[in-house]
Every structure is written in structure tokens, then in C-alpha cells.
Design a protein around this motif. Structure first.
Motif, PDB file in Angstrom:
ATOM      1  N   GLY A   1       0.773  -1.236   0.000  1.00  0.00           N
ATOM      2  CA  GLY A   1       0.000   0.000   0.000  1.00  0.00           C
ATOM      3  C   GLY A   1       0.803   1.284   0.000  1.00  0.00           C
ATOM      4  N   ALA A   2       2.097   1.211  -0.258  1.00  0.00           N
ATOM      5  CA  ALA A   2       2.912   2.421  -0.314  1.00  0.00           C
ATOM      6  C   ALA A   2       2.579   3.224  -1.574  1.00  0.00           C
ATOM      7  CB  ALA A   2       4.393   2.070  -0.303  1.00  0.00           C
ATOM      8  N   ASN A   3       2.716   4.545  -1.478  1.00  0.00           N
ATOM      9  CA  ASN A   3       2.534   5.385  -2.663  1.00  0.00           C
ATOM     10  C   ASN A   3       3.809   6.151  -3.003  1.00  0.00           C
ATOM     11  OD1 ASN A   3       2.518   7.225  -0.584  1.00  0.00           O
ATOM     12  ND2 ASN A   3       0.473   8.051  -1.024  1.00  0.00           N
ATOM     13  N   ALA A   4       4.941   5.683  -2.435  1.00  0.00           N
ATOM     14  CA  ALA A   4       6.271   6.217  -2.733  1.00  0.00           C
ATOM     15  C   ALA A   4       7.268   5.112  -2.416  1.00  0.00           C
ATOM     16  CB  ALA A   4       6.573   7.464  -1.903  1.00  0.00           C
ATOM     17  N   CYS A   5       8.519   5.269  -2.858  1.00  0.00           N
ATOM     18  CA  CYS A   5       9.532   4.273  -2.517  1.00  0.00           C
ATOM     19  C   CYS A   5      10.925   4.856  -2.750  1.00  0.00           C
ATOM     20  CB  CYS A   5       9.368   2.994  -3.335  1.00  0.00           C
ATOM     21  SG  CYS A   5       9.670   3.173  -5.109  1.00  0.00           S
ATOM     22  N   MET A   6      11.920   4.165  -2.211  1.00  0.00           N
ATOM     23  CA  MET A   6      13.313   4.537  -2.440  1.00  0.00           C
ATOM     24  C   MET A   6      14.074   3.334  -2.962  1.00  0.00           C
ATOM     25  SD  MET A   6      16.234   6.109   0.103  1.00  0.00           S
ATOM     26  CE  MET A   6      16.910   4.488   0.547  1.00  0.00           C
ATOM     27  N   ILE A   7      14.943   3.573  -3.931  1.00  0.00           N
ATOM     28  CA  ILE A   7      15.739   2.494  -4.516  1.00  0.00           C
ATOM     29  C   ILE A   7      17.208   2.921  -4.601  1.00  0.00           C
ATOM     30  CG2 ILE A   7      13.845   1.551  -5.886  1.00  0.00           C
ATOM     31  CD1 ILE A   7      15.055   3.020  -8.335  1.00  0.00           C
ATOM     32  N   TYR A   8      18.076   1.950  -4.734  1.00  0.00           N
ATOM     33  CA  TYR A   8      19.434   2.147  -5.228  1.00  0.00           C
ATOM     34  C   TYR A   8      19.453   1.596  -6.649  1.00  0.00           C
ATOM     35  CZ  TYR A   8      20.780   2.695  -0.298  1.00  0.00           C
ATOM     36  OH  TYR A   8      20.878   3.098   1.007  1.00  0.00           O
ATOM     37  N   THR A   9      20.260   2.169  -7.523  1.00  0.00           N
ATOM     38  CA  THR A   9      20.329   1.619  -8.884  1.00  0.00           C
ATOM     39  C   THR A   9      21.278   0.432  -8.964  1.00  0.00           C
ATOM     40  OG1 THR A   9      22.174   2.928  -9.817  1.00  0.00           O
ATOM     41  CG2 THR A   9      19.994   3.971  -9.748  1.00  0.00           C
ATOM     42  N   GLY A  10      21.904   0.095  -7.856  1.00  0.00           N
ATOM     43  CA  GLY A  10      22.818  -1.033  -7.757  1.00  0.00           C
ATOM     44  C   GLY A  10      23.277  -1.134  -6.320  1.00  0.00           C
ATOM     45  N   PRO A  11      24.171  -2.058  -5.988  1.00  0.00           N
ATOM     46  CA  PRO A  11      24.639  -2.197  -4.614  1.00  0.00           C
ATOM     47  C   PRO A  11      25.180  -0.872  -4.071  1.00  0.00           C
ATOM     48  CG  PRO A  11      25.424  -4.013  -5.957  1.00  0.00           C
ATOM     49  CD  PRO A  11      24.814  -3.027  -6.903  1.00  0.00           C
TER      50      PRO A  11
ATOM     51  N   VAL B   1      15.762   7.996  -5.427  1.00  0.00           N
ATOM     52  CA  VAL B   1      16.952   7.156  -5.592  1.00  0.00           C
ATOM     53  C   VAL B   1      18.018   7.605  -4.592  1.00  0.00           C
ATOM     54  CG1 VAL B   1      18.698   6.297  -7.197  1.00  0.00           C
ATOM     55  CG2 VAL B   1      16.418   6.916  -8.051  1.00  0.00           C
ATOM     56  N   HIS B   2      18.676   6.650  -3.979  1.00  0.00           N
ATOM     57  CA  HIS B   2      19.758   6.966  -3.034  1.00  0.00           C
ATOM     58  C   HIS B   2      21.095   6.669  -3.698  1.00  0.00           C
ATOM     59  CE1 HIS B   2      22.022   7.484   0.619  1.00  0.00           C
ATOM     60  NE2 HIS B   2      20.925   7.624   1.354  1.00  0.00           N
ATOM     61  N   ALA B   3      21.996   7.618  -3.633  1.00  0.00           N
ATOM     62  CA  ALA B   3      23.342   7.424  -4.181  1.00  0.00           C
ATOM     63  C   ALA B   3      24.118   6.421  -3.330  1.00  0.00           C
ATOM     64  CB  ALA B   3      24.090   8.751  -4.230  1.00  0.00           C
ATOM     65  N   PRO B   4      25.075   5.714  -3.922  1.00  0.00           N
ATOM     66  CA  PRO B   4      25.872   4.747  -3.154  1.00  0.00           C
ATOM     67  C   PRO B   4      26.721   5.438  -2.089  1.00  0.00           C
ATOM     68  CG  PRO B   4      26.781   5.052  -5.354  1.00  0.00           C
ATOM     69  CD  PRO B   4      25.463   5.749  -5.347  1.00  0.00           C
ATOM     70  N   TYR B   5      26.967   4.705  -1.012  1.00  0.00           N
ATOM     71  CA  TYR B   5      27.713   5.257   0.122  1.00  0.00           C
ATOM     72  C   TYR B   5      29.197   5.444  -0.180  1.00  0.00           C
ATOM     73  CZ  TYR B   5      23.499   3.586   2.492  1.00  0.00           C
ATOM     74  OH  TYR B   5      22.208   3.343   2.858  1.00  0.00           O
ATOM     75  N   ILE B   6      29.673   4.833  -1.251  1.00  0.00           N
ATOM     76  CA  ILE B   6      31.109   4.897  -1.544  1.00  0.00           C
ATOM     77  C   ILE B   6      31.524   6.231  -2.155  1.00  0.00           C
ATOM     78  CG2 ILE B   6      31.464   2.423  -1.760  1.00  0.00           C
ATOM     79  CD1 ILE B   6      31.068   2.687  -4.751  1.00  0.00           C
ATOM     80  N   ILE B   7      30.576   7.100  -2.448  1.00  0.00           N
ATOM     81  CA  ILE B   7      30.916   8.432  -2.961  1.00  0.00           C
ATOM     82  C   ILE B   7      31.320   9.322  -1.796  1.00  0.00           C
ATOM     83  CG2 ILE B   7      29.987  10.523  -4.047  1.00  0.00           C
ATOM     84  CD1 ILE B   7      28.171   8.731  -5.724  1.00  0.00           C
ATOM     85  N   ASN B   8      32.510   9.882  -1.843  1.00  0.00           N
ATOM     86  CA  ASN B   8      32.949  10.836  -0.822  1.00  0.00           C
ATOM     87  C   ASN B   8      33.658  12.012  -1.494  1.00  0.00           C
ATOM     88  OD1 ASN B   8      33.649  12.215   1.456  1.00  0.00           O
ATOM     89  ND2 ASN B   8      35.211  10.777   2.145  1.00  0.00           N
ATOM     90  N   LEU B   9      32.893  13.038  -1.784  1.00  0.00           N
ATOM     91  CA  LEU B   9      33.453  14.215  -2.434  1.00  0.00           C
ATOM     92  C   LEU B   9      34.355  15.025  -1.507  1.00  0.00           C
ATOM     93  CD1 LEU B   9      30.226  15.523  -4.233  1.00  0.00           C
ATOM     94  CD2 LEU B   9      31.980  13.988  -5.150  1.00  0.00           C
TER      95      LEU B   9
END
Length: 217
Positions: A27-37, A70-78
Motif C-alpha cells: 500500500g505504499a505510494n512512494a519508494c526509495m531504490i538504489y540503482t545497484g549495490p 533514488v539513493h546514491a551509493p555510500y562509496i561516494i565521498n566528495l
């Protein structure tokens, strides 16, 4: 209308369509994904993600693509000034993630601002600003980056609204930057969410509620 969902799986064989099916199943009307691990660079080509099938399924169930975060991967560290090659890797990978998000059709990419790894907050923020400008100045998608409010653990940057405002002030394409408020993180960082209206008022005065793109609750 309140849009509420959770992090859903994004895996073979159905990928994006499977993610939407999972969200709708409870019944969710929104969601969050990663495009990969989230912790590595392995990515399936977008041609295999069943994007059109997902969009058709969303249309059948009145589920707008605007409510897919969409959530960006955690390995990004600018912010890693001590290892410039790591910061450069983050820029390069962020560029590819923005393109993937655009091809999926989503509008918002949540990003952890980064860790200064001991170089100091001012240095970390400067590197985040420079990294985001390098990415956005050469990116022609319309995806917005939602900088997440952090908890302040270790050497995290962006755990106060003022730090995020300092990042925003240095961005060239300000229309491409917004925020994701993580209530667990801001509680850890010292914001008293038992008086949430006051926290929202402070957020509004420093960052602007119009720039709040999503929340982690």
C-alpha cells in the motif's frame, strides 16, 4: 496527501518493475531504490532494468515517477581531501548515477555530503562544493541532488543546517540542490525532534522548506 514508502529491493530479474510491485504490495505510494549495490560499483546496464514495464505498471496504479527517490551509493565521498583520487572517483561515479537516475525517469538523488576524514570541516565543505560544481556544471540532466542531513559521526560533513547552507551557498546551479531530512540523523546531531515544529522552523529559516525534497523517518 501524504506520500509514504520505504526502501524497496532492486534486483534481478524484475529490477525497477519489481521494486514498484513491492511498494504497491503493502500500500505504499512512494519508494526509495538504489540503482545497484550501495557499497560497490557493480551496475547492471539500464537496458535490463525493465524501466518501460515499470512505468506502464505505475500508470496502471496511479504511482507517479516523482515519488520514486533514488539513493546514491555510500562509496561516494566528495569531501576526501586527503585522498584526491577518492574524491575524483566520487565525482565520476556521481555523474554516472545522475545519468542512470535520469534514464529511469526519477527526479531526486539522495546523497550523503561526505566525510572530511580528518582534514577539517571547512576543508571538507570546500571539497564538497568543488566536487558538486564539477559534476553539475557538466551535467545536463534535470535530476536534483538531495543532500542528506547527517548525524555527525566520525568526520561527517553536513550534520548541522548551517553546514548544509554553507555548501549550498557555494553551488553554481542552486536549482539542482535540495535536502533530505533524516530524523534519526538530526536527533543524533542534537536537534530535539520532540519539538519537531521548532526544528522545522529552524530548517525553514536556514535552508528553506521549499528545498526539502524528501525525508527519512
Amino acid at each position: 496527501m501524504i506520500y509514504l514508502g520505504s526502501h524497496v529491493s532492486f534486483k534481478a530479474p524484475n529490477y525497477f518493475k519489481g521494486a514498484i510491485e513491492e511498494a504497491l504490495s503493502y500500500g505504499a505510494n512512494a519508494c526509495m531504490i538504489y540503482t545497484g549495490p550501495p557499497s560497490n560499483t557493480r551496475r547492471v546496464d539500464v537496458s535490463k532494468l525493465k524501466i518501460e514495464e515499470a512505468k506502464d505498471y505505475m500508470a496502471e496504479h496511479n504511482f507517479s515517477i516523482d515519488r520514486v527517490i533514488v539513493h546514491a551509493p555510500y562509496i561516494i565521498n566528495l569531501a576526501n581531501a586527503l585522498k584526491p583520487e577518492t574524491a575524483q572517483f566520487g565525482q565520476d561515479f556521481l555523474k554516472t548515477e545522475l545519468e542512470r537516475v535520469s534514464q529511469i525517469g526519477a527526479k531526486t538523488l539522495v546523497l550523503h555530503p561526505g566525510s572530511h576524514v580528518g582534514a577539517g570541516m571547512d576543508v571538507g565543505i570546500e571539497w564538497i562544493i568543488n566536487g558538486l560544481n564539477e559534476v553539475l556544471d557538466h551535467d545536463d540532466t534535470e535530476v536534483k541532488i538531495a543532500l542528506e542531513t547527517m548525524a555527525g559521526k566520525g568526520n561527517e560533513c553536513g550534520f548541522t543546517f548551517e553546514q548544509l547552507a554553507k555548501i549550498y551557498a557555494g553551488i553554481h546551479k542552486k536549482s539542482r540542490i535540495g535536502y533530505c531530512m533524516d530524523t534519526c540523523h538530526i536527533w543524533d546531531a542534537g536537534y530535539d525532534i520532540t519539538h519537531f515544529d521548532e526544528v522545522l522552523d529552524k530548517f525553514d529559516s536556514i535552508l528553506g522548506l521549499e528545498n526539502l525534497l524528501c525525508m527519512h523517518i
